[in-house]
Motif scaffolding. Structure first.
Motif, PDB file in Angstrom:
ATOM      1  N   LEU A 175       0.715  -1.085  -0.135  1.00 35.45           N
ATOM      2  CA  LEU A 175      -0.071  -0.100   0.050  1.00 35.45           C
ATOM      3  C   LEU A 175       0.916   1.431  -0.008  1.00 35.45           C
ATOM      4  N   LEU A 176       2.236   1.064   0.533  1.00 32.69           N
ATOM      5  CA  LEU A 176       2.755   2.359   0.739  1.00 32.69           C
ATOM      6  C   LEU A 176       3.380   2.656  -0.532  1.00 32.69           C
ATOM      7  N   ILE A 177       3.899   1.583  -1.208  1.00 33.40           N
ATOM      8  CA  ILE A 177       4.578   1.588  -2.686  1.00 33.40           C
ATOM      9  C   ILE A 177       3.669   2.370  -3.670  1.00 33.40           C
ATOM     10  N   ALA A 178       2.293   1.773  -3.417  1.00 35.09           N
ATOM     11  CA  ALA A 178       1.251   2.172  -4.385  1.00 35.09           C
ATOM     12  C   ALA A 178       0.817   3.611  -4.161  1.00 35.09           C
ATOM     13  N   LEU A 179       1.020   3.963  -3.038  1.00 38.19           N
ATOM     14  CA  LEU A 179       0.849   5.271  -2.624  1.00 38.19           C
ATOM     15  C   LEU A 179       1.856   6.296  -3.028  1.00 38.19           C
ATOM     16  N   PHE A 180       3.066   5.785  -2.967  1.00 44.53           N
ATOM     17  CA  PHE A 180       4.088   6.737  -3.222  1.00 44.53           C
ATOM     18  C   PHE A 180       4.403   6.846  -4.864  1.00 44.53           C
ATOM     19  N   LEU A 181       4.184   5.507  -5.600  1.00 39.72           N
ATOM     20  CA  LEU A 181       4.504   5.268  -6.789  1.00 39.72           C
ATOM     21  C   LEU A 181       3.998   6.797  -7.706  1.00 39.72           C
ATOM     22  N   PRO A 182       2.643   7.211  -7.484  1.00 39.05           N
ATOM     23  CA  PRO A 182       2.028   8.228  -8.432  1.00 39.05           C
ATOM     24  C   PRO A 182       2.875   9.499  -8.326  1.00 39.05           C
ATOM     25  N   PHE A 183       3.606   9.881  -7.166  1.00 37.40           N
ATOM     26  CA  PHE A 183       4.474  10.926  -6.679  1.00 37.40           C
ATOM     27  C   PHE A 183       5.593  11.066  -7.926  1.00 37.40           C
ATOM     28  N   PHE A 184       5.925   9.935  -8.172  1.00 34.63           N
ATOM     29  CA  PHE A 184       7.277   9.939  -9.102  1.00 34.63           C
ATOM     30  C   PHE A 184       7.024  10.286 -10.526  1.00 34.63           C
ATOM     31  N   ILE A 185       5.616   9.930 -10.781  1.00 35.84           N
ATOM     32  CA  ILE A 185       5.115  10.377 -12.195  1.00 35.84           C
ATOM     33  C   ILE A 185       4.348  11.608 -11.963  1.00 35.84           C
ATOM     34  N   GLY A 186       4.790  12.544 -12.729  1.00 40.52           N
ATOM     35  CA  GLY A 186       4.153  13.833 -12.914  1.00 40.52           C
ATOM     36  C   GLY A 186       2.545  13.836 -13.197  1.00 40.52           C
ATOM     37  N   GLN A 187       2.060  15.140 -13.058  1.00 40.50           N
ATOM     38  CA  GLN A 187       0.559  15.183 -13.208  1.00 40.50           C
ATOM     39  C   GLN A 187       0.298  15.117 -14.494  1.00 40.50           C
ATOM     40  N   VAL A 188       1.093  15.797 -15.619  1.00 42.32           N
ATOM     41  CA  VAL A 188       0.712  15.517 -16.993  1.00 42.32           C
ATOM     42  C   VAL A 188       0.656  14.440 -17.658  1.00 42.32           C
ATOM     43  N   VAL A 189       1.971  13.566 -17.123  1.00 37.57           N
ATOM     44  CA  VAL A 189       1.967  12.276 -17.580  1.00 37.57           C
ATOM     45  C   VAL A 189       0.888  11.212 -17.093  1.00 37.57           C
ATOM     46  N   ARG A 190       0.604  11.529 -16.010  1.00 39.42           N
ATOM     47  CA  ARG A 190      -0.660  10.876 -15.571  1.00 39.42           C
ATOM     48  C   ARG A 190      -1.807  11.071 -16.260  1.00 39.42           C
ATOM     49  N   ALA A 191      -1.955  12.318 -16.576  1.00 43.57           N
ATOM     50  CA  ALA A 191      -3.102  12.604 -17.185  1.00 43.57           C
ATOM     51  C   ALA A 191      -3.452  12.113 -18.610  1.00 43.57           C
ATOM     52  N   TYR A 192      -2.090  12.057 -19.133  1.00 44.03           N
ATOM     53  CA  TYR A 192      -1.929  11.543 -20.819  1.00 44.03           C
ATOM     54  C   TYR A 192      -2.049   9.970 -20.556  1.00 44.03           C
ATOM     55  N   GLY A 193      -1.810   9.577 -19.372  1.00 42.74           N
ATOM     56  CA  GLY A 193      -2.067   8.111 -19.262  1.00 42.74           C
ATOM     57  C   GLY A 193      -3.371   7.619 -19.455  1.00 42.74           C
ATOM     58  N   TRP A 194      -4.429   8.576 -18.695  1.00 43.93           N
ATOM     59  CA  TRP A 194      -5.562   8.400 -18.674  1.00 43.93           C
ATOM     60  C   TRP A 194      -6.103   8.531 -20.466  1.00 43.93           C
ATOM     61  N   LEU A 195      -5.567   9.340 -21.143  1.00 50.02           N
ATOM     62  CA  LEU A 195      -6.162   9.543 -22.683  1.00 50.02           C
ATOM     63  C   LEU A 195      -5.823   8.065 -23.077  1.00 50.02           C
ATOM     64  N   ILE A 196      -4.468   7.488 -22.821  1.00 50.48           N
ATOM     65  CA  ILE A 196      -4.423   6.048 -23.534  1.00 50.48           C
ATOM     66  C   ILE A 196      -5.418   5.058 -23.058  1.00 50.48           C
ATOM     67  N   ILE A 197      -5.761   5.079 -21.607  1.00 44.44           N
ATOM     68  CA  ILE A 197      -6.734   4.130 -20.844  1.00 44.44           C
ATOM     69  C   ILE A 197      -7.998   4.225 -21.598  1.00 44.44           C
ATOM     70  N   LEU A 198      -8.714   5.821 -21.447  1.00 43.86           N
ATOM     71  CA  LEU A 198      -9.819   5.897 -21.619  1.00 43.86           C
ATOM     72  C   LEU A 198     -10.332   6.390 -23.166  1.00 43.86           C
ATOM     73  N   GLY A 199      -9.290   6.639 -23.736  1.00 45.64           N
ATOM     74  CA  GLY A 199      -9.455   7.243 -25.125  1.00 45.64           C
ATOM     75  C   GLY A 199     -10.504   6.044 -26.075  1.00 45.64           C
ATOM     76  N   SER A 200     -10.908   6.576 -27.244  1.00 45.36           N
ATOM     77  CA  SER A 200     -11.894   6.066 -28.003  1.00 45.36           C
ATOM     78  C   SER A 200     -11.160   4.504 -28.461  1.00 45.36           C
ATOM     79  N   GLN A 201      -9.798   4.635 -28.646  1.00 43.21           N
ATOM     80  CA  GLN A 201      -9.251   3.361 -28.963  1.00 43.21           C
ATOM     81  C   GLN A 201      -8.371   2.892 -27.698  1.00 43.21           C
ATOM     82  N   GLY A 202      -8.952   3.212 -26.819  1.00 47.69           N
ATOM     83  CA  GLY A 202      -7.925   2.817 -25.432  1.00 47.69           C
ATOM     84  C   GLY A 202      -8.358   1.680 -24.893  1.00 47.69           C
ATOM     85  N   MET A 203      -7.843   1.350 -23.860  1.00 53.13           N
ATOM     86  CA  MET A 203      -7.907  -0.039 -23.185  1.00 53.13           C
ATOM     87  C   MET A 203      -9.332  -0.390 -22.757  1.00 53.13           C
ATOM     88  N   VAL A 204      -9.962   0.588 -22.198  1.00 53.95           N
ATOM     89  CA  VAL A 204     -11.367   0.546 -21.744  1.00 53.95           C
ATOM     90  C   VAL A 204     -12.384   0.269 -22.869  1.00 53.95           C
TER      91      VAL A 204
END
Lengths: 370, 313
Positions: free
Chosen positions: B130-159
């Motif tokens: 749980l600690l690792i899962a908590l701190f991992l996002p801090f190593f990934i910037g906000q912009v990168v995380r937002a772009y990650g959602w584009l990949i996951i939730l996009g029209s041709q994304g994983m979902v």
């Protein structure tokens, strides 16, 4: 954009001097260029040129910066700070009479006109190569040459061919077609679309800026079609990922996307398309020798060979007579070469645009954020 | 016989010398000033911020002259009038405010069980996970995380690809208000957990055991023991999440598709798109004022929570 796709650039020192300074030596221009070869000011190690990234800076580097370095020994560093974000820095430096953070700003003419009106630009009227360029190089609504326009570009209607099996869309009204609801894209400040929207909305170009209601009506209908709004890289991503079918974007971006294998085509619809220019300008308060070489850089960018390579990369028409269009753009409406080509394009002076930009931007945002 | 000082080890003599130098530079009588001296960097930082705000306040009373693109010499309330009367600013401000409240509520709901399990679990492996899962996002910037959602939730994304496997046509999951709120909750969750965990750690497990031994089931224990004692954590986490959400720029810009601007996006537009620094300053100051009022109201009603470092008010 890769360098290998561009024509090779062979330019000797003799030809460079012809381009940038021999006119002065021949008495065609006054100081300081006339004295350039008698007592050249001390060369800085480098000059800094603000540029847009990606294929834009690659093209500038290949066509202008690298040859300039080769001939003068002055390195050119490209600062990729966004044009909108460098502007306040330059204005603040000028207000405090500080040396600016860059030597040359590659800017939209509209943005550059604001800087010229604010009085932070050096006058470039004494550049020798201005004598050989077309009228398009001259900025409108300002005195002299605080900016030199270096090329024009067109905001085309780009589309995914698969979504238009019957051929290219004929009108900007396709952006309002419910069939493409949620699958259209425009710039997030509406840039490039105001003038076509005015006409597609039932108005006339001459109505601008007095009556923009047709444009606002168009945007209101567009809002109902749930457009995506972003900037150049967003459009490329959206086309690539199949998020959109049609967008208003700069032709060079669409061309670059196509070169990168994205299924995309573009057209200039019947209402016409916005034609704008970009330019180069030099901020005030540079040391004298650096100012001299910054001006030389701009002057060099107005030579035929520099423009040919630079603008081949961008696929845009320049301001030096004798330029040849890239093979893939011969006859393309987004690459105007003749008077009749320009008649299909929509042009409004930069002065009118900067005076009304804030108001138009606010209205566009009000509609789109509602 | 007392040994000569020269017989002391070198390190002792060195320490003596250092102490003598320290006493000369900072006499013992100055010791009361030490805490203030340690506060100095913070005071300087805040002072610089105040100077900046003062400069912005000055700019906010000047209007842009589009003939010269210079701010006016005279002062007026024009920018404030525009901020309160133009529909665009009302829309963006209300979207930001409502969004920050929704994000705060949802984030706290998600953060609590995470924090509780992280603090109370007997499994060291689970706590580490749980600690690792908590701190991992801090190593990934906000912009990168937002772009990650584009990949996951996009029209041709994983979902959408997963939905396609069961015959569901692609649906637009991005570029709308829920997508922005979703992105903000995901971004804020680690902050909330970090603020909640110390408050939960401070609750003695014996209290819960005592409630159980007196006949309370876990629901009553949770409602009457854990939640009230965790209040400082909720307040601290809520304040942090609310202020960060209210002022966020990147998530609305990236996941909103250009049509879900928050107030920070509007400020950016005024400074950098229309070159109207006076209007940008006005909006920025109003944002500071609104955020400060919201924080002040929470302080007045509930205290400062864990932000008060042990003091209830």
């Amino acid at each position: 954009m890769t360098g290998s796709t561009k024509p090779s650039f062979q330019l000797g020192r003799r030809r460079f001097l012809q381009g940038v300074g021999l006119a002065g030596a021949a008495g065609l221009v006054g100081m300081p260029f006339g004295r350039a070869f008698a007592a050249e000011p001390e060369k800085p190690k480098e000059i800094i040129v603000r540029a847009w990234g990606g294929s834009w800076v690659d093209s500038l580097k290949a066509g202008v910066s690298d040859p300039f370095t080769k001939l003068t020994g002055i390195a050119v560093r490209h600062d990729l700070t966004e044009d909108n974000e460098i502007q306040p820095k330059l204005w603040a430096a000028a207000a405090q009479k500080r040396v600016p953070p860059i030597h040359v700003n590659w800017d939209t003419t509209t943005n550059a006109t604001k800087s010229a009106l604010r009085g932070v630009t050096e006058d470039l009227s004494d550049l020798p190569n201005l004598k050989t360029v077309s009228d398009a190089a001259k900025p409108v609504g300002v005195d002299g040459y605080p900016i030199v326009n270096t090329y024009g570009y067109v905001y085309v209607l780009a589309y995914r061919p698969e979504a238009f099996p019957d051929g290219a869309p004929k009108s900007w009204n396709v952006l309002l077609d419910p069939k493409f609801k949620g699958r259209v894209a425009v710039y997030n400040d509406g840039i490039g679309l105001h003038f076509p929207a005015e006409i597609a909305g039932g108005g006339k170009l001459e109505d601008i800026p007095a009556n923009m209601q047709p444009a606002w009506d168009f945007f209101t209908k567009l809002k109902a079609n749930e457009p995506l709004m972003g900037e150049d890289p967003d459009f490329t991503t959206w086309f690539q990922k199949g998020e959109i079918d049609v967008a208003c974007t700069i032709s060079s971006n669409a061309r670059e996307a196509k070169k990168n294998g994205i299924a995309i085509a573009w057209t200039v619809p019947d209402e016409g398309a916005t034609y704008e220019t970009d330019g180069l300008w030099v901020p005030k308060y540079l040391p004298e020798n650096e100012l001299y070489w910054a001006k030389q850089y701009v002057n060099f960018a107005l030579t035929l060979d520099a423009q040919q390579v630079w603008l081949d990369g961008l696929g845009l028409p320049g301001v030096v007579p004798g330029l040849k269009p890239p093979a893939d753009l011969v006859g393309d409406a987004s690459y105007p070469t003749k008077d009749e080509d320009y008649k299909k394009l929509l042009r409004v002076s930069s002065k009118v645009q900067v005076e009304h930009e804030s108001e138009w931007f606010g209205k566009f945002k009000e509609i789109m954020q509602g | 016989m007392r040994p000569s000082r020269t017989s002391y080890p070198l390190s002792w003599r060195l320490m003596d010398a250092l102490e003598a130098v320290a006493a000369a530079v900072w006499p013992r009588s100055f010791s009361a000033a030490v805490p203030w001296l340690m506060l100095l960097p913070a005071v300087v930082l805040v002072g610089l911020l105040v100077l900046g705000l003062w400069d912005m306040a000055d700019g906010s009373f000047r209007t842009l002259d589009t003939a010269t693109f210079l701010p006016s010499d005279d002062y007026s309330l024009t920018n404030y009038h525009r901020a309160f009367t133009e529909k665009l600013f009302f829309t963006v401000a209300s979207r930001s405010l409502i969004g920050s409240l929704i994000v705060t509520a949802v984030t706290l709901i998600f953060a609590f069980p995470y924090s509780y399990v992280m603090v109370r679990t007997r499994s060291a492996a689970l706590r580490k996970f749980l600690l690792i899962a908590l701190f991992l996002p801090f190593f990934i910037g906000q912009v990168v995380r937002a772009y990650g959602w584009l990949i996951i939730l996009g029209s041709q994304g994983m979902v959408n690809e997963a939905l396609g496997l069961v015959g569901v046509a692609p649906i637009r999951l991005l570029y709308n208000y829920p997508a922005v709120l979703f992105g903000l909750v995901q971004y804020m969750l680690p902050f909330a957990v970090l603020m909640l965990a110390p408050a939960l750690t401070a609750i003695p497990e014996e209290m819960e055991a005592a409630a159980g031994s007196l006949g309370a089931n876990w629901v009553r224990t949770f409602i009457h023991v854990v939640l009230p004692l965790a209040k400082p954590g909720f307040i601290g986490a809520g304040l942090v999440v609310m202020t960060l959400s209210l002022t966020d720029f990147a998530i609305p810009a990236i996941l909103g598709g250009g049509s879900q601007d928050f107030i920070a996006n509007a400020i950016y537009d005024q400074f950098f798109r229309t070159s109207d620094q006076g209007m940008g300053a006005t909006l920025a100051l109003l944002l500071v004022a609104v955020g400060s009022i919201m924080v002040g109201v929470v302080f007045a009603l509930f205290g400062a929570g864990t932000l008060a470092m042990g003091r209830s008010k």
